[in-house]
Motif scaffolding. Structure first.
Motif, PDB file in Angstrom:
ATOM      1  N   VAL A  76      61.022  51.417  31.851  1.00  0.00           N
ATOM      2  CA  VAL A  76      60.423  52.641  32.382  1.00  0.00           C
ATOM      3  C   VAL A  76      60.177  52.487  33.874  1.00  0.00           C
ATOM      4  O   VAL A  76      59.660  51.451  34.322  1.00  0.00           O
ATOM      5  CB  VAL A  76      59.093  52.968  31.669  1.00  0.00           C
ATOM      6  CG1 VAL A  76      58.487  54.241  32.238  1.00  0.00           C
ATOM      7  CG2 VAL A  76      59.314  53.098  30.168  1.00  0.00           C
ATOM      8  N   ARG A  77      60.554  53.497  34.639  1.00  0.00           N
ATOM      9  CA  ARG A  77      60.229  53.533  36.067  1.00  0.00           C
ATOM     10  C   ARG A  77      59.433  54.796  36.365  1.00  0.00           C
ATOM     11  O   ARG A  77      59.872  55.895  36.074  1.00  0.00           O
ATOM     12  CB  ARG A  77      61.472  53.491  36.936  1.00  0.00           C
ATOM     13  CG  ARG A  77      61.219  53.932  38.381  1.00  0.00           C
ATOM     14  CD  ARG A  77      62.311  53.568  39.342  1.00  0.00           C
ATOM     15  NE  ARG A  77      62.256  52.152  39.706  1.00  0.00           N
ATOM     16  CZ  ARG A  77      62.712  51.655  40.850  1.00  0.00           C
ATOM     17  NH1 ARG A  77      63.256  52.450  41.751  1.00  0.00           N
ATOM     18  NH2 ARG A  77      62.637  50.363  41.102  1.00  0.00           N
ATOM     19  N   GLN A  78      58.242  54.609  36.914  1.00  0.00           N
ATOM     20  CA  GLN A  78      57.431  55.721  37.414  1.00  0.00           C
ATOM     21  C   GLN A  78      57.418  55.603  38.930  1.00  0.00           C
ATOM     22  O   GLN A  78      56.991  54.575  39.473  1.00  0.00           O
ATOM     23  CB  GLN A  78      56.002  55.654  36.870  1.00  0.00           C
ATOM     24  CG  GLN A  78      55.118  56.779  37.377  1.00  0.00           C
ATOM     25  CD  GLN A  78      53.702  56.693  36.838  1.00  0.00           C
ATOM     26  OE1 GLN A  78      53.406  55.900  35.954  1.00  0.00           O
ATOM     27  NE2 GLN A  78      52.821  57.509  37.391  1.00  0.00           N
ATOM     28  N   ALA A  79      57.897  56.615  39.629  1.00  0.00           N
ATOM     29  CA  ALA A  79      58.049  56.497  41.075  1.00  0.00           C
ATOM     30  C   ALA A  79      57.735  57.813  41.772  1.00  0.00           C
ATOM     31  O   ALA A  79      57.944  58.897  41.226  1.00  0.00           O
ATOM     32  CB  ALA A  79      59.465  56.047  41.425  1.00  0.00           C
ATOM     33  N   GLY A  80      57.241  57.692  42.981  1.00  0.00           N
ATOM     34  CA  GLY A  80      56.984  58.830  43.851  1.00  0.00           C
ATOM     35  C   GLY A  80      57.401  58.481  45.263  1.00  0.00           C
ATOM     36  O   GLY A  80      57.899  57.381  45.527  1.00  0.00           O
ATOM     37  N   GLU A 102      56.098  51.973  39.776  1.00  0.00           N
ATOM     38  CA  GLU A 102      55.987  50.813  38.896  1.00  0.00           C
ATOM     39  C   GLU A 102      57.172  50.773  37.948  1.00  0.00           C
ATOM     40  O   GLU A 102      57.571  51.795  37.370  1.00  0.00           O
ATOM     41  CB  GLU A 102      54.686  50.867  38.090  1.00  0.00           C
ATOM     42  CG  GLU A 102      54.478  49.667  37.178  1.00  0.00           C
ATOM     43  CD  GLU A 102      53.180  49.736  36.402  1.00  0.00           C
ATOM     44  OE1 GLU A 102      52.184  49.158  36.869  1.00  0.00           O
ATOM     45  OE2 GLU A 102      53.162  50.373  35.331  1.00  0.00           O
ATOM     46  N   ASP A 103      57.756  49.587  37.798  1.00  0.00           N
ATOM     47  CA  ASP A 103      58.785  49.324  36.793  1.00  0.00           C
ATOM     48  C   ASP A 103      58.148  48.524  35.673  1.00  0.00           C
ATOM     49  O   ASP A 103      57.451  47.531  35.922  1.00  0.00           O
ATOM     50  CB  ASP A 103      59.948  48.524  37.386  1.00  0.00           C
ATOM     51  CG  ASP A 103      60.714  49.313  38.430  1.00  0.00           C
ATOM     52  OD1 ASP A 103      60.889  50.525  38.230  1.00  0.00           O
ATOM     53  OD2 ASP A 103      61.145  48.718  39.430  1.00  0.00           O
ATOM     54  N   ILE A 120      53.548  46.126  26.481  1.00  0.00           N
ATOM     55  CA  ILE A 120      54.145  45.985  27.802  1.00  0.00           C
ATOM     56  C   ILE A 120      54.507  44.526  28.029  1.00  0.00           C
ATOM     57  O   ILE A 120      53.620  43.669  28.135  1.00  0.00           O
ATOM     58  CB  ILE A 120      53.194  46.486  28.905  1.00  0.00           C
ATOM     59  CG1 ILE A 120      52.870  47.968  28.685  1.00  0.00           C
ATOM     60  CG2 ILE A 120      53.810  46.282  30.284  1.00  0.00           C
ATOM     61  CD1 ILE A 120      51.889  48.526  29.705  1.00  0.00           C
ATOM     62  N   VAL A 121      55.779  44.242  28.092  1.00  0.00           N
ATOM     63  CA  VAL A 121      56.263  42.871  28.261  1.00  0.00           C
ATOM     64  C   VAL A 121      56.146  42.438  29.718  1.00  0.00           C
ATOM     65  O   VAL A 121      55.761  41.304  30.025  1.00  0.00           O
ATOM     66  CB  VAL A 121      57.728  42.755  27.800  1.00  0.00           C
ATOM     67  CG1 VAL A 121      58.255  41.339  27.998  1.00  0.00           C
ATOM     68  CG2 VAL A 121      57.857  43.178  26.339  1.00  0.00           C
ATOM     69  N   ASP A 122      56.478  43.349  30.620  1.00  0.00           N
ATOM     70  CA  ASP A 122      56.487  43.011  32.040  1.00  0.00           C
ATOM     71  C   ASP A 122      56.265  44.286  32.845  1.00  0.00           C
ATOM     72  O   ASP A 122      56.681  45.372  32.431  1.00  0.00           O
ATOM     73  CB  ASP A 122      57.822  42.371  32.424  1.00  0.00           C
ATOM     74  CG  ASP A 122      57.818  41.815  33.830  1.00  0.00           C
ATOM     75  OD1 ASP A 122      56.753  41.363  34.273  1.00  0.00           O
ATOM     76  OD2 ASP A 122      58.873  41.839  34.494  1.00  0.00           O
ATOM     77  N   ALA A 123      55.597  44.162  33.987  1.00  0.00           N
ATOM     78  CA  ALA A 123      55.363  45.326  34.857  1.00  0.00           C
ATOM     79  C   ALA A 123      55.306  44.850  36.302  1.00  0.00           C
ATOM     80  O   ALA A 123      54.728  43.806  36.607  1.00  0.00           O
ATOM     81  CB  ALA A 123      54.060  46.040  34.483  1.00  0.00           C
ATOM     82  N   GLU A 124      55.922  45.631  37.176  1.00  0.00           N
ATOM     83  CA  GLU A 124      55.936  45.284  38.592  1.00  0.00           C
ATOM     84  C   GLU A 124      55.736  46.540  39.423  1.00  0.00           C
ATOM     85  O   GLU A 124      56.491  47.503  39.289  1.00  0.00           O
ATOM     86  CB  GLU A 124      57.252  44.609  38.971  1.00  0.00           C
ATOM     87  CG  GLU A 124      57.321  44.228  40.447  1.00  0.00           C
ATOM     88  CD  GLU A 124      58.592  43.491  40.818  1.00  0.00           C
ATOM     89  OE1 GLU A 124      58.569  42.250  40.845  1.00  0.00           O
ATOM     90  OE2 GLU A 124      59.612  44.167  41.056  1.00  0.00           O
TER      91      GLU A 124
END
Length: 235
Positions: A76-80, A102-103, A120-124
């Motif tokens: 998942v990518r949340q971006a602005g 955030e990815d 959630i396995v990983d978040a950046e």
């Protein structure tokens, strides 16, 4: 639980006092401090200012979310994005164009827990900006990311023999015995020497080394504006 306690302590501290970043005394002795205006209130037609510097109207995109599913796995990518011009009060200094978000990688647990449960396995988190100084053709690049830590990165130019600035997020406040667990500002270094600090809590504040050249001070002021206008993902 520990993070929740730290955030509660942060809220109490901010509500009772007006704390500043924990900064090195040697840096403070040579730095100019500038309070910030324009960070609070509605973000529509937002303009930010400190010292003689002022942004043009900040143009923001709506955050977008994209998802790639493969079996029980999701990426998942949340971006602005936001962009603005920057002036020293007399003439244009730079044009900035920033993307943030955030990815994250998820594992669906519907078969185990039911409903829409996910792990959630990983978040950046990330913040990437292009900073084009007035009259130049090669832009500076701000590249920052955070994976289970504070946002950190570098501001650098595509030109050779130009300085590289390290930008570090900080959660340390003056007078607090412990880190507050939330980014309250950023510290900027060149070759291990601190040149600037940006406080992003409350109204905000900017410190810039008074001994720098006008060109470098304008560059770091542009960087400060980009960081002051950055809004971390709340997801």
């Amino acid at each position: 639980m520990k993070k929740s306690i730290l955030l509660w302590m942060f809220a109490v501290l901010v509500g009772c006092t007006t704390p500043n970043l924990l900064l090195d005394g040697g840096f403070l002795a040579t730095a100019d401090y500038f309070p910030v205006t324009g960070r609070q209130g509605w973000l529509i037609n937002q303009r930010l200012g400190f010292a003689s510097f002022v942004t043009g109207k900040v143009d923001r995109d709506w955050d977008k979310t994209s998802t790639l599913e493969i079996g029980d796995f999701e990426s998942v990518r949340q971006a602005g994005a936001y962009r603005f011009s920057f002036s020293d009060g007399v003439e244009n200094v730079a044009q900035l164009d920033c993307k943030s978000g955030e990815d994250s990688d998820h594992v669906n647990l519907r078969g185990v827990l039911g409903g829409d449960a996910k792990w959630i396995v990983d978040a950046e988190s990330f913040l990437n900006c292009s900073l084009l100084e007035w009259g130049e053709t090669v832009a500076w690049k701000l590249v920052m990311s955070a994976n289970d830590e504070h946002l950190r990165g570098y501001l650098f130019s595509g030109k050779e023999a130009m300085p590289v600035y390290e930008v570090l997020g900080t959660d340390e406040l003056e007078g607090s015995a412990w880190p507050v667990g939330k980014i309250v500002g950023y510290l900027v270094y060149r070759d291990g020497l601190q040149l600037a600090a940006i406080q992003v809590m409350n109204e905000g504040g900017v410190w810039i080394d008074s001994k720098l050249s006008p060109v470098e001070r304008r560059r770091l002021a542009s960087l400060a504006a980009a960081l002051l206008l950055y809004s971390p993902s709340e997801s």
